[in-house]
Design an enzyme around this catalytic site. Sequence first.
Site: not given
Ligand code: 13P
Length: 337
Positions: A217, A134, A44, A175
């Site tokens: 988001k 996030k 990772r 998000e």
């Molecule tokens: P994806 O663009 O692969 O959907 O991932 C963005 C993300 O941070 C999802 O929480």
Amino acid sequence: MSEIETTARALVAPGKGILAADESAPTIEKRFKSIDVESTEENRRKYREMLFRTEGAEEFVSGVILFDETIRQPAADGTLLPKILEAKGIIPGIKVDAGAKQLAGSPTEKITEGLDGLRDRLAEYRGLGARFAKWRAVITIGDGIPTDYCLATNAHALARYAALCVEAGIVPIVEPEVLMDGRHTIETSDDVTTRTLHHVFDALFDQRVPLPQILLKPNMVLSGYDCPEQADVREVAERTIACFRRVVPAAVPGIVFLSGGQSDELASAHLNEMNKLGGGPWELSFSYGRALQAPALKAWGGSDANLAAGQKAYYHRAKCNGAARHGSYSAAMENAA
Ligand code: 13P
């Protein structure tokens, strides 16, 4: 302008967007499995260090969302990984939710956990260099779902998280992801995305979250991946912007889309078309995970000999999405790679 608002605006600076590299342990394991690589701490580190050291990525990448392990992880030479980003002028961010779990009383829906102890964790993360965070809520479209119960509960949690971030001097990326899995039409996506965002902005308002200090988001408004009729790029762009114009206040500085399982080229094309159309008061940008990383992951394949190839693939996707921020992305850019 407050420091937090300055950071929010820097994250959506012209021509730039965000790399989501905050895959949780089970998710990165799944991604590595696709290239037959074991998900060890060392692998990772190698993979993410490869991405973060990519020369020139900072032309198109304003910030990177990290996972808890990564924000504390040293690179091969002992430098902490977030410091490598900071040295390039890229802003480190952190995923702070604890994942989506079964929603009590509605077993086919999800609620995101992670509020307990969040105030203390945010203070620690800020000390480690995080300037934004996030939290992802997951909304599923299906028979009789999403329920208003699910939308309201997730919106409440998102707003509680956002309020705590603002208090800590950290930009909250809010998000609410409506999943595009299923046979639903683009009209259904539009309707569910509208309902979801209504709930989210009501909760943010109720909980006194200053909108100039957040980034949204969301998903794009797409046809369900298994819907027999797939809307074209133009329709996706028009519907997505029209939906947001109805429900996202102008005070929000930027909308940073997730890619959500679209192909990397389609994710660039959709963003490009939206920026060509314009018409919104917000910056329209990206916060892609898979759509920025998939070709790089494949090119790397777990081998030290392929680090440069992995960086080249990542740089290319970053450049394409940087162009999409101005509406100047084209299929020719893909062929020129
Ligand atoms: P994806 O663009 O692969 O959907 O991932 C963005 C993300 O941070 C999802 O929480």
